[in-house]
Design a protein around this motif. Structure first.
Motif, short mmCIF file in Angstrom:
data_model
loop_
_atom_site.label_atom_id
_atom_site.label_comp_id
_atom_site.label_asym_id
_atom_site.label_seq_id
_atom_site.Cartn_x
_atom_site.Cartn_y
_atom_site.Cartn_z
N SER A 189 0.83 -1.20 0.00
CA SER A 189 0.00 0.00 0.00
C SER A 189 0.87 1.26 0.00
CB SER A 189 -0.93 0.00 1.23
OG SER A 189 -1.80 -1.11 1.19
N SER A 190 1.94 1.23 0.77
CA SER A 190 2.84 2.38 0.83
C SER A 190 3.49 2.63 -0.52
CB SER A 190 3.91 2.15 1.90
OG SER A 190 4.79 3.24 1.98
N VAL A 191 3.89 1.56 -1.20
CA VAL A 191 4.48 1.69 -2.52
C VAL A 191 3.44 2.19 -3.52
CG1 VAL A 191 5.53 0.43 -4.45
CG2 VAL A 191 6.24 -0.05 -2.10
N SER A 201 2.97 5.90 -3.42
CA SER A 201 4.16 6.71 -3.69
C SER A 201 4.20 7.17 -5.13
CB SER A 201 5.42 5.89 -3.37
OG SER A 201 5.55 4.82 -4.29
N THR A 202 5.10 8.10 -5.41
CA THR A 202 5.35 8.57 -6.77
C THR A 202 6.84 8.57 -7.01
OG1 THR A 202 5.56 10.91 -6.15
CG2 THR A 202 3.32 10.08 -6.59
N LEU A 203 7.25 8.89 -8.23
CA LEU A 203 8.67 8.92 -8.55
C LEU A 203 9.39 10.02 -7.78
CD1 LEU A 203 8.59 8.30 -12.41
CD2 LEU A 203 9.26 6.70 -10.61
N PRO A 214 8.24 5.79 -1.23
CA PRO A 214 7.62 5.29 0.01
C PRO A 214 8.60 5.27 1.17
CG PRO A 214 8.17 3.46 -1.42
CD PRO A 214 8.43 4.72 -2.22
N ARG A 215 8.08 5.42 2.36
CA ARG A 215 8.89 5.30 3.57
C ARG A 215 8.60 3.94 4.18
NH1 ARG A 215 9.84 10.90 6.72
NH2 ARG A 215 10.08 12.27 4.90
#
Length: 244
Positions: free
Chosen positions: A19-21, A24-26, A30-31
């Motif tokens: 989900s975190s990935v 995310s964007t370029l 993600p953390r």
């Protein structure tokens, strides 16, 4: 590849990392939470998982043994990418001291004190070259396959080895998916005023093949002397030792 991975993340449920990935964007990666690690212990024997590559066309396998605050290791160099034709084995031993736990997340700084160093030559051309260089010991000491102590000559400047010296290291322990312990040691070629800086990245991992506590054996950490690159024309082109 990124778009493919995001598509897979969208099709996966119940996975916080996915989900975190997916969110995310370029420009906003993600953390991800670092895996929890147990107490750091390097005690035991560690070996390369494969034939490793270093700059200038060097290939090697590493072996490290740690017992208490003592370490010993071997770096065996080869002519080929399959590590089948050895050229020399560089070994050293000394003590280690923990320095810090906060500089790099998940890693610990250590100082490796190099107190003794040894060389074993497996190449006739290398034997001839070092026999002509008196900074690596008195003339005539080099023989094919015979281990020689270069501590009395304070190392071997032609190969960039200085004894005694201190290597400023970065150490991280992890478990792979099969539960095997992996030891990561720092890799750095950054220099400041001809002094190698403490690394911020890692070499390929070493695999633990024997558990604590072992009697002291032998290990090599490099004292890299940049000026030594051009000091002796060796059959290996130019032998440069990089830390673990």
């Amino acid at each position: 590849m990124y778009l493919t991975y995001c598509y897979l993340c969208q099709q996966t449920t119940g996975c916080d990392t996915c989900s975190s990935v997916d969110r995310s964007t370029l420009t906003s990666p993600p953390r991800l939470a670092a895996p929890a690690l147990g107490p750091l212990s390097m005690a035991g024997e560690w070996v390369s998982t494969r034939c490793e590559v270093r700059p200038m066309g060097l290939f090697l396998r590493r072996r490290l043994r740690v017992s208490g605050n003592s370490w010993q290791a071997d770096f065996k160099f080869y002519q080929d990418a399959m590590c089948t034709s050895p050229t020399l084995t560089a070994s050293a031993e000394g003590t280690l001291t923990e320095v810090s736990r906060r500089r790099i997340p998940g890693a610990i700084d250590f100082d490796f004190r190099v107190l003794r160093a040894f060389l074993t030559l497996h190449d006739e051309g290398l034997v001839k070259s070092l026999s002509q260089d008196t900074t690596c010991g008195p003339p005539g000491i080099w023989q094919l396959g015979v281990r020689k102590d270069v501590t009395p000559s304070q190392g071997c400047p032609a190969l960039g080895i200085t004894v005694p010296t201190t290597e400023h290291e970065l150490v991280r322990l992890e478990l792979d998916q099969s539960g095997h312990a992996l030891l990561y040691l720092g890799q750095s070629e950054q220099r400041s005023n001809d002094r190698k800086l403490r690394p911020t990245s890692f070499q390929p991992p070493l695999l633990q093949c024997n558990a604590p506590e072992l009697p002291p054996l032998t290990h090599f950490l490099n004292s890299f002397n940049g000026a030594a690159r051009a000091s002796l024309a060796l059959p290996l082109a130019s032998v440069v030792f990089l830390i673990l």
